[in-house]
Design an enzyme around this catalytic site. Structure first.
Site, PDB file in Angstrom:
ATOM      1  N   CYS A 195       0.829  -1.219   0.000  1.00  0.00           N
ATOM      2  CA  CYS A 195       0.000   0.000   0.000  1.00  0.00           C
ATOM      3  C   CYS A 195       0.859   1.263   0.000  1.00  0.00           C
ATOM      4  CB  CYS A 195      -0.929   0.015   1.210  1.00  0.00           C
ATOM      5  SG  CYS A 195      -2.008  -1.420   1.285  1.00  0.00           S
ATOM      6  N   ASN A 235     -11.711 -26.796  -1.360  1.00  0.00           N
ATOM      7  CA  ASN A 235     -12.384 -28.088  -1.449  1.00  0.00           C
ATOM      8  C   ASN A 235     -11.437 -29.261  -1.224  1.00  0.00           C
ATOM      9  OD1 ASN A 235     -11.271 -27.199  -4.037  1.00  0.00           O
ATOM     10  ND2 ASN A 235     -12.001 -29.160  -4.822  1.00  0.00           N
ATOM     11  N   ASP A 275      -6.009 -11.653  -1.662  1.00  0.00           N
ATOM     12  CA  ASP A 275      -6.600 -11.029  -2.851  1.00  0.00           C
ATOM     13  C   ASP A 275      -7.053 -12.032  -3.915  1.00  0.00           C
ATOM     14  OD1 ASP A 275      -5.948  -8.718  -1.587  1.00  0.00           O
ATOM     15  OD2 ASP A 275      -4.508  -8.006  -3.070  1.00  0.00           O
ATOM     16  N   TYR A 332     -16.609  13.455  22.841  1.00  0.00           N
ATOM     17  CA  TYR A 332     -16.842  14.854  22.485  1.00  0.00           C
ATOM     18  C   TYR A 332     -16.065  15.797  23.394  1.00  0.00           C
ATOM     19  CZ  TYR A 332     -18.672  19.504  22.655  1.00  0.00           C
ATOM     20  OH  TYR A 332     -18.730  20.864  22.686  1.00  0.00           O
ATOM     21  N   LYS A 337     -23.481  16.672  19.359  1.00  0.00           N
ATOM     22  CA  LYS A 337     -24.202  15.713  18.518  1.00  0.00           C
ATOM     23  C   LYS A 337     -23.217  15.302  17.426  1.00  0.00           C
ATOM     24  CE  LYS A 337     -28.503  18.162  19.366  1.00  0.00           C
ATOM     25  NZ  LYS A 337     -29.125  19.460  19.047  1.00  0.00           N
TER      26      LYS A 337
END
Lengths: 550, 550
Positions: free
Chosen positions: B43, B274, B283, B427, B435
């Protein structure tokens, strides 16, 4: 037609009236506020004193005029509700000029808030001793700190407001002292984390005085002298009292509305008091604690705002919406760091006898190969039987709010450490790591639960019994050279598997430590596979500061 | 004794072998990697090309030597597994010098990853057309972009890697063109949000070419000419192909291990193929999608890392731990903005015919009275029947990762918009609002669910029927003067209730808009209370950019 009276016009009350009007254009709504301002930014007051917020007008989110214009609300400031007659359904109001009148209601909402606790100590009413609740208090403190002659300021009380005040006083260049009667500041944090916050305060010049109880104040010239229980004294040009808050509910006392023994309003889960058509919310009520069970007093803005919406809904629709319970999620800025917590800490879990297991991790805010990553310290507590997350505390420069928010969200669902291990959070190098701090916290807890990581607390490393135990430092040479624990022996993790395990006495228990706990875990796994008895010291040397080891 | 072979040594494979060794000191563990490097920072590759990551060595998180020293792992780079014989339990390995050998196993783990998709277009193999998967690719691109003669670079493909490449090419001062065949870049985002990302790219100098399909490449001097389906051409000194990825699983084709029609490995929830004792992850595998149901291909680092742990646990303990399902949570940096998403977007929900309701909010990253607050744009989708959150997208300078992480955590529990409205997040003024954006998203959704906010999509504002509808702008004069929608009339929200509602024709439906949707909501509530038919345009003028209105 409804006639709704709301007592108290800050966070909870202001939210309630705005929502009520959006629901009901016809109702008569009157908001009483004892102070000259409504809907002010109470959480911003310390930052206005400190100068981060430069314009005083920014503190005033709404005014009586703006409320009138937008919501057709009758907002009455300087209007103190002094009594409630729940039988007649009316309140007595005292205006600042001394005039009295009564106002009837069909519905009453109590949002009076909490006021600073002022202990009954000799000299407490000296004029240089102030406390901070509202805009006039702020103006008074700001006027004092802006005086040329104000040089030494003492904040008494190491709660959120006290610590924020101390930071802001330093920001404006004052000699700042923070006095706390308990051994550590900030009760929501356990001592390992509180110590790190204290370190940040000291680093920025706050003179911390922990475990010091003020028992008297006297005047000496233009200064106040604080007398401590220890006999010590300290002089200051200004004292800011921030010992805590108490509900501002004296006017409710004889109304028939139930209060607890400390004057806090008792409500059911719908935020209704025992008296029909009387609701209460905000810093004056008791709520249910999500982790501990039982009632708690959590005077925070977030719950008050959400309660305002629920009160308005229940009042208007006559429906039974519930305010579920609180976690006590909180955060504060401490100079360059943020410190946040949610749920219960170790101390509060011990107090109720609830079983818990702590873990510690020190992840980075994002991938270390991308510039700007900073370290976090995280303590998380979970139930060793149900694996439910019980609480978390975090401190660091970045991503502290992000981490604690996600934990709070998990706790909202009574999530377990398995949920933290599984959750799929945002990852790109500038933002996080492929294994996020939440995943890592879950992984470490799972390793303990599944018996893969026998563990020890840091205290154990300081108190080994050399006849039965070995303290093994598995860090690199350079780290050990800088600082190590007494009685430790050193074998770097990578050297262990190249024969050096044989230097260890298999009859003794090995307590392994590294910097953060990762290499300690790897070494512990290796030693266990070779038949040693070994445990990993959780949190590693990064916790040593909390135990006086610098 | 176990003999475990792991094919592929990046995120998933590297995690698996490290965990396996921690669980089992005795097992023989061999890791095969076709490229010269293992456990590299995939990345981070674009950021090394762009110069944010300055040291190439930082890309190499582990080396064969470091894996040997710490975990006693046999790591074989430049070793390509070319075939698997599941009956004999052995793999064929081709070394870079052409030598072949076979290696037997008791357990096999497949983590081959995905490789760039290279479409069969004429000229695609010209030497100036490169793609980015690994460290050698990175070295090649970096060498090319560092040439004095390299001025114009075209990135083909507007996925995550393409956008990150474009940003990094601009950072080093190149003329950068980003070509995308679809109408918008970045499929995880709906067009309103993708448009904002495109705006940020354009603002920083990326030449965006949307809806342009390359059909041929040719050479002209030292440049490549891209020929588009439209007949247009574009010259470049270098082309970076980033059209998408496909599983690198050709070596599995005839092994008896089940692949889907696109070569992706099929596993059960325990990440077992399987074939007994053969596991797969990363990936190259298909996983369950948490929202849409069915299988999905989500080539991201986070899931791969968590899968590595599960594979190791299931292999070692023979236990049946599950990889539950994926949300596709993702984030990317786009110059000064972050854009993130989790769950499903509107397009993918439409594709499967799942009912959904979108909401839009534009909250601030923290209290506006505290300095430094920045705006976020958030789109959230929920199920209108169960109220379950189905997905969210966010863009802004700050707090984007925090918001999406909390939504992803809620979605992990299949939470509803009621959970968002109730949750108690951190907060304090420097970090959020009382909020929080999550609470606000929950509140808006609840207003819709409870019938309090009749709503309209922004498109409707652009297509009103004046004989039956009025488009009402309730913003302030200054905002309207700057920019407004065609056919709108203007009455500021506060003026509505002072008689001006009478200017509106009650026989028509009123579509109300403001800047973000809040004043529109207040005006809508007022008009409804006065007997008007009214709906609020969700998201307000802040969405107009997505509709070509600047």
């Amino acid at each position: 037609m409804k006639k709704i009276l709301v007592v108290g016009g800050v966070a909870g009350g202001a939210t309630t009236v705005a929502r009520l009007r959006r629901l009901d254009e016809e109702a008569q709504i009157i908001l009483f506020e004892r102070d000259p301002y409504v809907s002010f930014a109470n959480c911003g007051l310390p930052y206005y004193i400190g100068g981060s917020i430069t314009e005083r007008s920014k503190l005033l989110l709404q005014t009586p005029e703006s409320f009138k214009a937008r919501f057709n609300l009758d907002v009455r400031v300087n209007s103190k509700v002094v009594a409630i007659d729940t039988k007649k359904q009316e309140v007595s109001v005292e205006e600042s000029d001394g005039k009295h009148y009564t106002e009837s209601y069909t519905h009453l909402v109590l949002s009076p808030g909490a006021k600073p606790f002022v202990p009954p100590i000799k000299g407490i009413d000296l004029p240089r001793i102030l406390s901070l609740r509202n805009v006039p208090d702020t103006d008074k403190i700001k006027e004092m700190v802006d005086l040329q002659s104000t040089k030494d300021v003492v904040v008494i009380g190491g709660g959120f407001i006290g610590v924020e005040m101390a930071e802001n006083l330093v920001e404006i260049g004052l000699n700042t002292h923070l006095v706390e009667a308990a051994p550590h500041i900030l009760a929501p944090f356990d001592s390992e984390i509180a110590t790190m916050i204290e370190g940040e305060l000291s680093k920025h010049g706050v003179n911390l005085m922990l475990g010091k109880k003020a028992i008297e104040f006297s005047e000496e010239g233009n200064q106040v002298v604080i007398h401590f229980e220890t006999g010590e004294t300290l002089k200051a040009d200004l004292i800011v009292l921030a010992i805590g808050v108490q509900p501002d509910t004296q006017f409710i006392a004889n109304s028939g509305i139930n209060l607890d023994e400390r004057g806090r309003i008792l409500v059911d889960e719908h935020l209704q008091t025992n008296v029909p058509n009387v609701y209460a919310l905000g810093d004056a009520i008791m709520v249910d604690h999500r982790v501990l069970g039982g009632k708690a007093h959590i005077p925070l803005a977030g719950p008050a705002n959400r309660q305002g919406r629920i009160v308005a809904n229940n009042l208007h629709f006559d429906k039974k919406e519930s305010f579920t319970s609180v976690l006590g999620t909180s955060i504060l800025k401490v100079f360059d760091l943020a410190a946040a917590a949610t749920g219960s800490n170790e101390r509060s879990l011990q107090a109720v006898g609830r079983a818990y297991q702590p873990i510690y991790i020190h992840p980075n805010s994002h991938a270390t190969y991308y510039p700007g990553a900073t370290a976090l310290t995280i303590k998380m507590l979970y139930d060793p039987n149900t694996y439910e997350v019980l609480g978390a505390q975090a401190i660091g420069q970045n991503s502290v709010d992000k981490f604690i928010d996600s934990v709070a969200m998990a706790m909202h669902f009574k999530g377990t450490v398995y949920d933290l291990a599984e959750v799929e959070l945002t990852y790109a190098p500038p933002y996080s790591s492929a294994k996020s701090p939440l995943n890592m916290a879950g992984f470490v807890a799972r390793n303990i639960i599944e018996g893969l990581m026998p563990h020890a607390r840091f205290e154990e490393a300081l108190n080994i019994d050399p006849s039965k135990q070995i303290l093994l430092d598995v860090r690199d040479d350079a780290e050990v050279a800088e600082r190590k624990l007494e009685q430790s022996i050193h074998i770097a993790v990578n050297e262990l598997r190249h024969g050096r395990e044989n230097e260890l006495d298999k009859s003794k228990e090995i307590l392994v430590y590294c910097a953060v706990g990762v290499r300690g875990y790897i070494a512990t796994r290796y030693l266990l596979s070779k038949g040693f008895k070994a445990r990993n010291i959780m949190g590693g040397m990064k916790l040593s500061g909390g135990y006086g080891i610098q």
